[in-house]
Design an enzyme around this catalytic site. Sequence first.
Site, PDB file in Angstrom:
ATOM      1  N   HIS A   1      -5.741   6.672  -4.434  1.00  0.00           N
ATOM      2  CA  HIS A   1      -4.666   6.721  -5.207  1.00  0.00           C
ATOM      3  C   HIS A   1      -3.730   5.396  -5.221  1.00  0.00           C
ATOM      4  O   HIS A   1      -2.720   6.757  -5.002  1.00  0.00           O
ATOM      5  CB  HIS A   1      -4.653   7.728  -6.196  1.00  0.00           C
ATOM      6  CG  HIS A   1      -3.971   7.847  -8.154  1.00  0.00           C
ATOM      7  ND1 HIS A   1      -4.018   8.226  -8.661  1.00  0.00           N
ATOM      8  CD2 HIS A   1      -3.749   6.545  -7.668  1.00  0.00           C
ATOM      9  CE1 HIS A   1      -3.724   7.823  -9.612  1.00  0.00           C
ATOM     10  NE2 HIS A   1      -3.119   6.833  -9.050  1.00  0.00           N
TER      11      HIS A   1
ATOM     12  N   HIS B   1      -2.337   1.895  -5.584  1.00  0.00           N
ATOM     13  CA  HIS B   1      -2.163   0.933  -6.402  1.00  0.00           C
ATOM     14  C   HIS B   1      -0.925  -0.133  -5.576  1.00  0.00           C
ATOM     15  O   HIS B   1      -0.235   0.232  -5.836  1.00  0.00           O
ATOM     16  CB  HIS B   1      -1.012   0.337  -8.144  1.00  0.00           C
ATOM     17  CG  HIS B   1      -2.222   1.791  -9.305  1.00  0.00           C
ATOM     18  ND1 HIS B   1      -3.435   1.578  -9.959  1.00  0.00           N
ATOM     19  CD2 HIS B   1      -1.767   3.455  -8.987  1.00  0.00           C
ATOM     20  CE1 HIS B   1      -3.643   2.297 -10.431  1.00  0.00           C
ATOM     21  NE2 HIS B   1      -2.638   3.394  -9.977  1.00  0.00           N
TER      22      HIS B   1
ATOM     23  N   HIS C   1      -9.040   6.429 -14.956  1.00  0.00           N
ATOM     24  CA  HIS C   1      -7.411   7.038 -14.904  1.00  0.00           C
ATOM     25  C   HIS C   1      -8.283   7.891 -16.238  1.00  0.00           C
ATOM     26  O   HIS C   1      -8.324   7.205 -16.335  1.00  0.00           O
ATOM     27  CB  HIS C   1      -6.674   6.778 -14.924  1.00  0.00           C
ATOM     28  CG  HIS C   1      -5.991   5.779 -13.793  1.00  0.00           C
ATOM     29  ND1 HIS C   1      -6.639   4.795 -12.445  1.00  0.00           N
ATOM     30  CD2 HIS C   1      -4.330   5.500 -13.425  1.00  0.00           C
ATOM     31  CE1 HIS C   1      -5.780   4.905 -12.245  1.00  0.00           C
ATOM     32  NE2 HIS C   1      -4.883   5.483 -12.032  1.00  0.00           N
TER      33      HIS C   1
ATOM     34  N   GLU D   1      -4.668  11.859 -17.159  1.00  0.00           N
ATOM     35  CA  GLU D   1      -2.887  11.539 -17.065  1.00  0.00           C
ATOM     36  C   GLU D   1      -2.221  11.961 -18.419  1.00  0.00           C
ATOM     37  O   GLU D   1      -1.156  12.810 -18.913  1.00  0.00           O
ATOM     38  CB  GLU D   1      -2.329   9.694 -16.667  1.00  0.00           C
ATOM     39  CG  GLU D   1      -1.040  10.112 -16.127  1.00  0.00           C
ATOM     40  CD  GLU D   1      -1.193   8.627 -15.826  1.00  0.00           C
ATOM     41  OE1 GLU D   1      -1.772   7.814 -15.974  1.00  0.00           O
ATOM     42  OE2 GLU D   1       0.414   8.101 -15.571  1.00  0.00           O
TER      43      GLU D   1
ATOM     44  N   ASP E   1       2.379   5.190  -7.201  1.00  0.00           N
ATOM     45  CA  ASP E   1       3.338   4.010  -7.321  1.00  0.00           C
ATOM     46  C   ASP E   1       4.833   3.791  -6.340  1.00  0.00           C
ATOM     47  O   ASP E   1       5.300   4.260  -7.429  1.00  0.00           O
ATOM     48  CB  ASP E   1       3.377   3.237  -8.787  1.00  0.00           C
ATOM     49  CG  ASP E   1       2.346   3.319  -9.881  1.00  0.00           C
ATOM     50  OD1 ASP E   1       1.782   2.073  -9.360  1.00  0.00           O
ATOM     51  OD2 ASP E   1       2.058   4.312 -10.378  1.00  0.00           O
TER      52      ASP E   1
END
Length: 318
Positions: free
Chosen positions: A17, A19, A196, A199, A278
């Site tokens: 995971h 990005h 996703h 979340e 991220d």
Amino acid sequence: MPNLNEVIRNTPKAELHIHVEGSLEPEMMFDLARRNGVSLPYGDVDEVRRAYSFRNLQEFLDLYYEGMSVLRTEDDFFALADAYLRRAAADNVVHVEMFFDPQAHTARGVSLRALMDGLERASDCSRERGVSVSLILCFLRHLTETEAFETLEAAEPCRDRLLGVGLDSSEVGHPPSKFARVFEAARDMGLRLVAHAGEEGPPEYVWEALDILGVERIDHGNRALEDDALVARLREDRIPLTVCPLSNLELRVVDDLAAHPIKRMLDLGLLATVNSDDPAYFGGYINENFRRVAEAVDLSTDDIQTLARNSFTASFAA
Ligand code: HPA
Ligand code: ZN
């Protein structure tokens, strides 16, 4: 007895995971802005870092899309992915399944070809250094089903360079079911499916991702813990969760890392993994995620090794 940080450093792991656009460090953002003549609303890198304070997912996404606007050429995407892959290798990551957001680039006039060629070239270099890489194309869920279909169609000539498709961006108000037909088409192309879910969105979105999209893995999944029947389903079907502790902290999915559910997920028998999401925005790459959450919820050496083992079990390379 090695200390926990040594265990974290020395244990090989997969990252599932990440990005790639979320690994854009402010220094590279400024270099590319200068090179490409893109203006940024910040004076220097310190000002960028100070702006990284988020109350929710959307506040992050606004800066994430603004930041990636400096990426224009194949060389830019190569530089971005190459920097991430070298940094991940330094954390003993030996396999990466990397997300990218084509719609965030094609909407700015960047060609899918430049994007894919840059990512593919960086992936080839990484493979030569011994770290395997696969690419997962994510649809932006705040855009329409039609736009997702157009993106899938545009990617069809590059089908062999893709491992799968995912679903990201603003979750609440954009349930997985909105993309049922797109995911069906992707499955027919032989692509692996992830999304996703849970979340910020409710457990219902995780059910939809599983039952309507037919995904094999849930990205985040924190809110699944609110639903005992869903926890049982995830456990029984061995559906992996790609969990991102520092992201959860920075986007206020948890109030405090001490309240992070990673330990609870393991205790419930879920196939949880630790990832960075991220890293340039949330304060750390994968080992920093392991270190901070391990300290906060008192993970044992065994827990660390279980999480690392889970990352390979959960990967599509397994
Ligand atoms: N959630 C949704 N979309 C995203 C994320 C995330 O954590 N990171 C990058 N795009
Ligand atoms: Zn994510």
